[in-house]
Every structure is written in structure tokens, then in C-alpha cells.
Motif scaffolding. Structure first.
Motif, PDB file in Angstrom:
ATOM      1  N   THR A  79       0.847  -1.186   0.000  1.00 20.01           N
ATOM      2  CA  THR A  79       0.000   0.000   0.000  1.00 20.01           C
ATOM      3  C   THR A  79       0.880   1.232   0.000  1.00 20.01           C
ATOM      4  OG1 THR A  79      -1.740  -1.170   1.217  1.00 20.01           O
ATOM      5  CG2 THR A  79      -1.862   1.230   1.170  1.00 20.01           C
ATOM      6  N   LEU A  80       0.657   2.096  -0.989  1.00 17.43           N
ATOM      7  CA  LEU A  80       1.448   3.311  -1.138  1.00 17.43           C
ATOM      8  C   LEU A  80       0.556   4.531  -0.952  1.00 17.43           C
ATOM      9  CD1 LEU A  80       3.443   2.274  -4.339  1.00 17.43           C
ATOM     10  CD2 LEU A  80       4.232   2.141  -1.964  1.00 17.43           C
ATOM     11  N   PHE A  81       1.018   5.474  -0.148  1.00 22.17           N
ATOM     12  CA  PHE A  81       0.314   6.747   0.007  1.00 22.17           C
ATOM     13  C   PHE A  81       0.882   7.716  -1.011  1.00 22.17           C
ATOM     14  CE2 PHE A  81       0.129  11.035   1.993  1.00 22.17           C
ATOM     15  CZ  PHE A  81      -1.248  11.200   1.922  1.00 22.17           C
ATOM     16  N   VAL A  82      -0.001   8.311  -1.795  1.00 22.27           N
ATOM     17  CA  VAL A  82       0.384   9.201  -2.885  1.00 22.27           C
ATOM     18  C   VAL A  82       0.043  10.635  -2.502  1.00 22.27           C
ATOM     19  CG1 VAL A  82       0.034   9.762  -5.316  1.00 22.27           C
ATOM     20  CG2 VAL A  82      -0.027   7.373  -4.562  1.00 22.27           C
ATOM     21  N   SER A  83       1.065  11.476  -2.428  1.00 26.50           N
ATOM     22  CA  SER A  83       0.865  12.875  -2.075  1.00 26.50           C
ATOM     23  C   SER A  83       1.260  13.746  -3.256  1.00 26.50           C
ATOM     24  CB  SER A  83       1.696  13.248  -0.835  1.00 26.50           C
ATOM     25  OG  SER A  83       1.500  14.603  -0.480  1.00 26.50           O
ATOM     26  N   GLY A  84       0.247  14.200  -3.975  1.00 23.42           N
ATOM     27  CA  GLY A  84       0.476  15.033  -5.152  1.00 23.42           C
ATOM     28  C   GLY A  84      -0.787  15.818  -5.440  1.00 23.42           C
ATOM     29  N   GLU A  85      -1.147  15.931  -6.725  1.00 21.81           N
ATOM     30  CA  GLU A  85      -2.419  16.579  -7.052  1.00 21.81           C
ATOM     31  C   GLU A  85      -3.576  15.800  -6.429  1.00 21.81           C
ATOM     32  OE1 GLU A  85      -2.996  17.350 -11.157  1.00 21.81           O
ATOM     33  OE2 GLU A  85      -1.083  18.391 -11.412  1.00 21.81           O
ATOM     34  N   GLU A  86      -3.402  14.506  -6.371  1.00 21.24           N
ATOM     35  CA  GLU A  86      -4.347  13.638  -5.663  1.00 21.24           C
ATOM     36  C   GLU A  86      -3.692  13.149  -4.373  1.00 21.24           C
ATOM     37  OE1 GLU A  86      -7.394  12.737  -6.584  1.00 21.24           O
ATOM     38  OE2 GLU A  86      -7.508  13.250  -8.721  1.00 21.24           O
ATOM     39  N   ARG A  87      -4.448  13.142  -3.286  1.00 21.24           N
ATOM     40  CA  ARG A  87      -4.005  12.482  -2.060  1.00 21.24           C
ATOM     41  C   ARG A  87      -4.762  11.166  -2.022  1.00 21.24           C
ATOM     42  NH1 ARG A  87      -5.089  13.856   2.496  1.00 21.24           N
ATOM     43  NH2 ARG A  87      -3.152  13.512   3.634  1.00 21.24           N
ATOM     44  N   ALA A  88      -4.041  10.095  -2.241  1.00 21.53           N
ATOM     45  CA  ALA A  88      -4.724   8.822  -2.450  1.00 21.53           C
ATOM     46  C   ALA A  88      -3.842   7.660  -2.002  1.00 21.53           C
ATOM     47  CB  ALA A  88      -5.080   8.673  -3.932  1.00 21.53           C
ATOM     48  N   PHE A  89      -4.431   6.475  -2.053  1.00 19.63           N
ATOM     49  CA  PHE A  89      -3.696   5.250  -1.751  1.00 19.63           C
ATOM     50  C   PHE A  89      -3.701   4.361  -2.988  1.00 19.63           C
ATOM     51  CE2 PHE A  89      -4.849   6.544   2.564  1.00 19.63           C
ATOM     52  CZ  PHE A  89      -3.648   6.339   3.226  1.00 19.63           C
ATOM     53  N   LEU A  90      -2.547   3.794  -3.272  1.00 24.93           N
ATOM     54  CA  LEU A  90      -2.420   2.804  -4.335  1.00 24.93           C
ATOM     55  C   LEU A  90      -2.100   1.461  -3.690  1.00 24.93           C
ATOM     56  CD1 LEU A  90      -2.152   1.826  -7.256  1.00 24.93           C
ATOM     57  CD2 LEU A  90       0.232   2.627  -7.219  1.00 24.93           C
ATOM     58  N   LYS A  91      -2.994   0.512  -3.855  1.00 27.27           N
ATOM     59  CA  LYS A  91      -2.783  -0.833  -3.320  1.00 27.27           C
ATOM     60  C   LYS A  91      -2.422  -1.758  -4.472  1.00 27.27           C
ATOM     61  CE  LYS A  91      -5.292  -2.484   0.102  1.00 27.27           C
ATOM     62  NZ  LYS A  91      -6.379  -3.105   0.913  1.00 27.27           N
ATOM     63  N   ILE A  92      -1.388  -2.550  -4.280  1.00 22.15           N
ATOM     64  CA  ILE A  92      -0.910  -3.488  -5.296  1.00 22.15           C
ATOM     65  C   ILE A  92      -0.879  -4.881  -4.677  1.00 22.15           C
ATOM     66  CG2 ILE A  92       0.969  -4.077  -6.870  1.00 22.15           C
ATOM     67  CD1 ILE A  92       1.923  -1.152  -6.597  1.00 22.15           C
ATOM     68  N   SER A  93      -1.549  -5.829  -5.322  1.00 20.46           N
ATOM     69  CA  SER A  93      -1.584  -7.194  -4.815  1.00 20.46           C
ATOM     70  C   SER A  93      -1.694  -8.160  -5.989  1.00 20.46           C
ATOM     71  CB  SER A  93      -2.759  -7.364  -3.844  1.00 20.46           C
ATOM     72  OG  SER A  93      -2.706  -8.605  -3.177  1.00 20.46           O
ATOM     73  N   LYS A  94      -1.681  -9.451  -5.688  1.00 18.43           N
ATOM     74  CA  LYS A  94      -1.668 -10.450  -6.759  1.00 18.43           C
ATOM     75  C   LYS A  94      -2.909 -10.326  -7.646  1.00 18.43           C
ATOM     76  CE  LYS A  94      -3.745 -14.154  -4.005  1.00 18.43           C
ATOM     77  NZ  LYS A  94      -3.575 -15.538  -3.474  1.00 18.43           N
ATOM     78  N   ARG A  95      -2.766 -10.729  -8.868  1.00 14.49           N
ATOM     79  CA  ARG A  95      -3.833 -10.619  -9.855  1.00 14.49           C
ATOM     80  C   ARG A  95      -5.134 -11.250  -9.351  1.00 14.49           C
ATOM     81  NH1 ARG A  95      -4.823 -10.253 -15.455  1.00 14.49           N
ATOM     82  NH2 ARG A  95      -6.423 -11.709 -16.178  1.00 14.49           N
ATOM     83  N   GLY A  96      -6.226 -10.533  -9.480  1.00 19.75           N
ATOM     84  CA  GLY A  96      -7.543 -11.038  -9.102  1.00 19.75           C
ATOM     85  C   GLY A  96      -7.906 -10.830  -7.651  1.00 19.75           C
ATOM     86  N   SER A  97      -6.989 -10.292  -6.836  1.00 21.97           N
ATOM     87  CA  SER A  97      -7.245 -10.208  -5.391  1.00 21.97           C
ATOM     88  C   SER A  97      -7.931  -8.921  -4.948  1.00 21.97           C
ATOM     89  CB  SER A  97      -5.928 -10.360  -4.617  1.00 21.97           C
ATOM     90  OG  SER A  97      -5.045  -9.299  -4.937  1.00 21.97           O
ATOM     91  N   LEU A  98      -7.979  -7.900  -5.824  1.00 22.55           N
ATOM     92  CA  LEU A  98      -8.521  -6.602  -5.404  1.00 22.55           C
ATOM     93  C   LEU A  98      -9.839  -6.232  -6.085  1.00 22.55           C
ATOM     94  CD1 LEU A  98      -5.243  -4.471  -5.256  1.00 22.55           C
ATOM     95  CD2 LEU A  98      -6.424  -5.631  -3.376  1.00 22.55           C
ATOM     96  N   GLU A  99     -10.313  -7.076  -6.973  1.00 17.83           N
ATOM     97  CA  GLU A  99     -11.545  -6.756  -7.700  1.00 17.83           C
ATOM     98  C   GLU A  99     -12.723  -6.593  -6.751  1.00 17.83           C
ATOM     99  OE1 GLU A  99     -14.388  -8.404 -11.343  1.00 17.83           O
ATOM    100  OE2 GLU A  99     -12.709  -9.620 -10.608  1.00 17.83           O
TER     101      GLU A  99
END
Length: 243
Positions: free
Chosen positions: A37-57
């Protein structure tokens, strides 16, 4: 929530999400071995979650559904690549239920934790993308080789009739000084039986507060009239068999 600034190659993620984080400062905010899980601080303040294929749908669809009811962040983008899923959601203000200001007032915490669960369970189920959570849980138990006839000792028939979180624990609710801001990590949610969430609510209070003395405050705040003792015992048994 701990965040550590990291260097991150944005070329490794899909174009649809890359556009949102170009030029942003990236922080590692991971708290699970199953996902980055990455916190993104820029024009958008957001979270990017990355996990194995099919796990976040599922998390993507449940977050979108509950965002329509103003109880979850906006799921801005979702992509499934060859190896990984990518979920980009807005950052909601506030801190989770384990933050010091909340933990330091455990009675208040247990009370609002029960109230907010009742609020979730009071939402309309129409349009929920996952409508048979209890059947899913029973199927999972069957796959694990558990003889479900042992559940017959309880005079209870599990039902799918409320929106459940599926992982109703203190880290998965955001508040600002106890004022509700949103539910997160909704990848186990759907239409299910309220006693599943109630079990996990009791569990997390015991675990995070290191005592069971706040259980009754939580249950009273939720509403005893809507809690079936056999139903709670049923899911306590089922979860302990399958967890």
C-alpha cells in the motif's frame, strides 16, 4: 499510520493510474504481507494498493458500492494486469480506530464502534455486487474439509440480509476524534449475516484494547434487540473452525 518515503518507478504500473501519480511523493504505508500500500501525495491524495492478480476486484466493487452510500472512499481506478491488481482510492481524512486519540478513550471507542456497525448494517442491500456472503463462508469451510453438520448444535439458520464489512476491525474504520469518516479494506464484504461482523467487532476490541471489558458497551451500542445469541455463537464457531 506509519509512512516512509520511497522511490517508486511509476512506469511499472498501468497508464490509467500512472496519470494520477506523476510527480507525486510516494510513501510506503503497507500493513499487510498480502499487499503493498502506497500513500500518494500530489495533485491527488490517495492510496495505491498493489496485490496479486484477481485479489482486489472485490474490494474495488464493494468500495464503489459503499461510496454511493457515503460510507467509503471513492475508488478512482482499478486495473488488473498480468501479475498484479492495482487499486487507486482517495485518501479520506482522519485516523483509524487504533490511533492513540481513540484507544485512549476505550469506552467511547467501543460505543461508536457499535453505532457505526449498526449504521452499516442498516444500509439498503439493493445493488450490492456480492449477495451471498454466508454461502461463500460455508463453501470455504466445506473446501477445507470441515464437517458442517457440527453447526446443527446451534438453533440458528444463517442468513444474508445486511451489508457486512467482512473484516470489521478497528484498523478498518476511519474517524476524526470519533466522528465517522469511512470504512476501508472492504475486500471481504457483501450481503451477509450481521453476526459475522459482530464477532469480529468483539474480537478486535479484545485484541487492540487487550481486555474484554468493553464488549458489553459495543453490543449495547449496536442494539441488543438485533443480536441473536445463537447467531453469535454460530459464527464464533464457524470462524474458529475456518480461520
Amino acid at each position: 499510520m506509519e509512512r516512509t518515503e520511497v522511490s517508486f518507478d511509476i512506469e511499472t504500473i498501468p497508464l490509467t493510474i500512472r496519470q494520477y501519480i506523476k510527480g507525486a511523493t510516494i510513501y510506503d504505508s503497507s500493513c499487510s504481507e498480502n499487499a503493498k500500500t502506497l500513500f500518494v501525495s500530489g495533485e491527488e491524495r490517495a492510496f495505491l494498493k498493489i496485490s496479486k492478480r484477481g485479489s482486489l476486484e472485490r474490494e474495488y466493487k464493494m468500495t464503489k458500492f459503499l461510496h454511493k452510500h457515503n460510507v467509503a472512499p471513492n475508488a478512482i481506478a482499478y486495473e488488473s494486469g498480468l501479475d498484479y491488481d492495482y487499486l487507486f482510492t482517495e485518501a479520506v481524512s482522519g485516523e483509524n480506530g487504533t490511533a492513540v486519540p481513540h484507544i485512549e478513550n476505550p469506552s467511547k471507542l467501543a460505543c461508536v464502534f457499535g453505532e457505526y456497525l449498526k449504521m452499516l448494517h442498516s444500509l439498503p442491500t439493493e445493488g450490492c455486487p456480492y449477495g451471498n456472503r454466508t454461502n461463500e463462508l460455508l463453501n470455504e469451510a466445506h473446501i477445507k474439509g470441515i464437517d458442517l453438520s457440527i453447526m446443527n448444535e446451534y438453533n440458528y439458520s444463517a442468513i444474508d440480509n445486511v451489508i457486512i464489512h467482512g473484516d470489521y476491525c478497528l484498523p478498518n474504520i476511519l474517524m476524526d476524534n470519533f466522528s465517522f469518516k469511512g470504512f476501508i479494506d472492504l475486500g471481504y464484504g457483501g450481503v451477509g449475516d450481521r453476526h459475522y461482523d459482530i464477532y469480529w467487532g468483539i474480537w478486535t476490541l479484545n485484541y487492540n484494547l487487550k481486555t474484554d471489558k468493553y464488549k458489553d458497551i459495543f453490543l449495547d451500542a449496536y442494539g441488543r434487540n438485533d443480536i441473536n445469541d445463537d447467531g453469535l455463537n454460530y459464527f464464533t464457531k464457524l470462524i474458529k473452525l475456518t480461520d
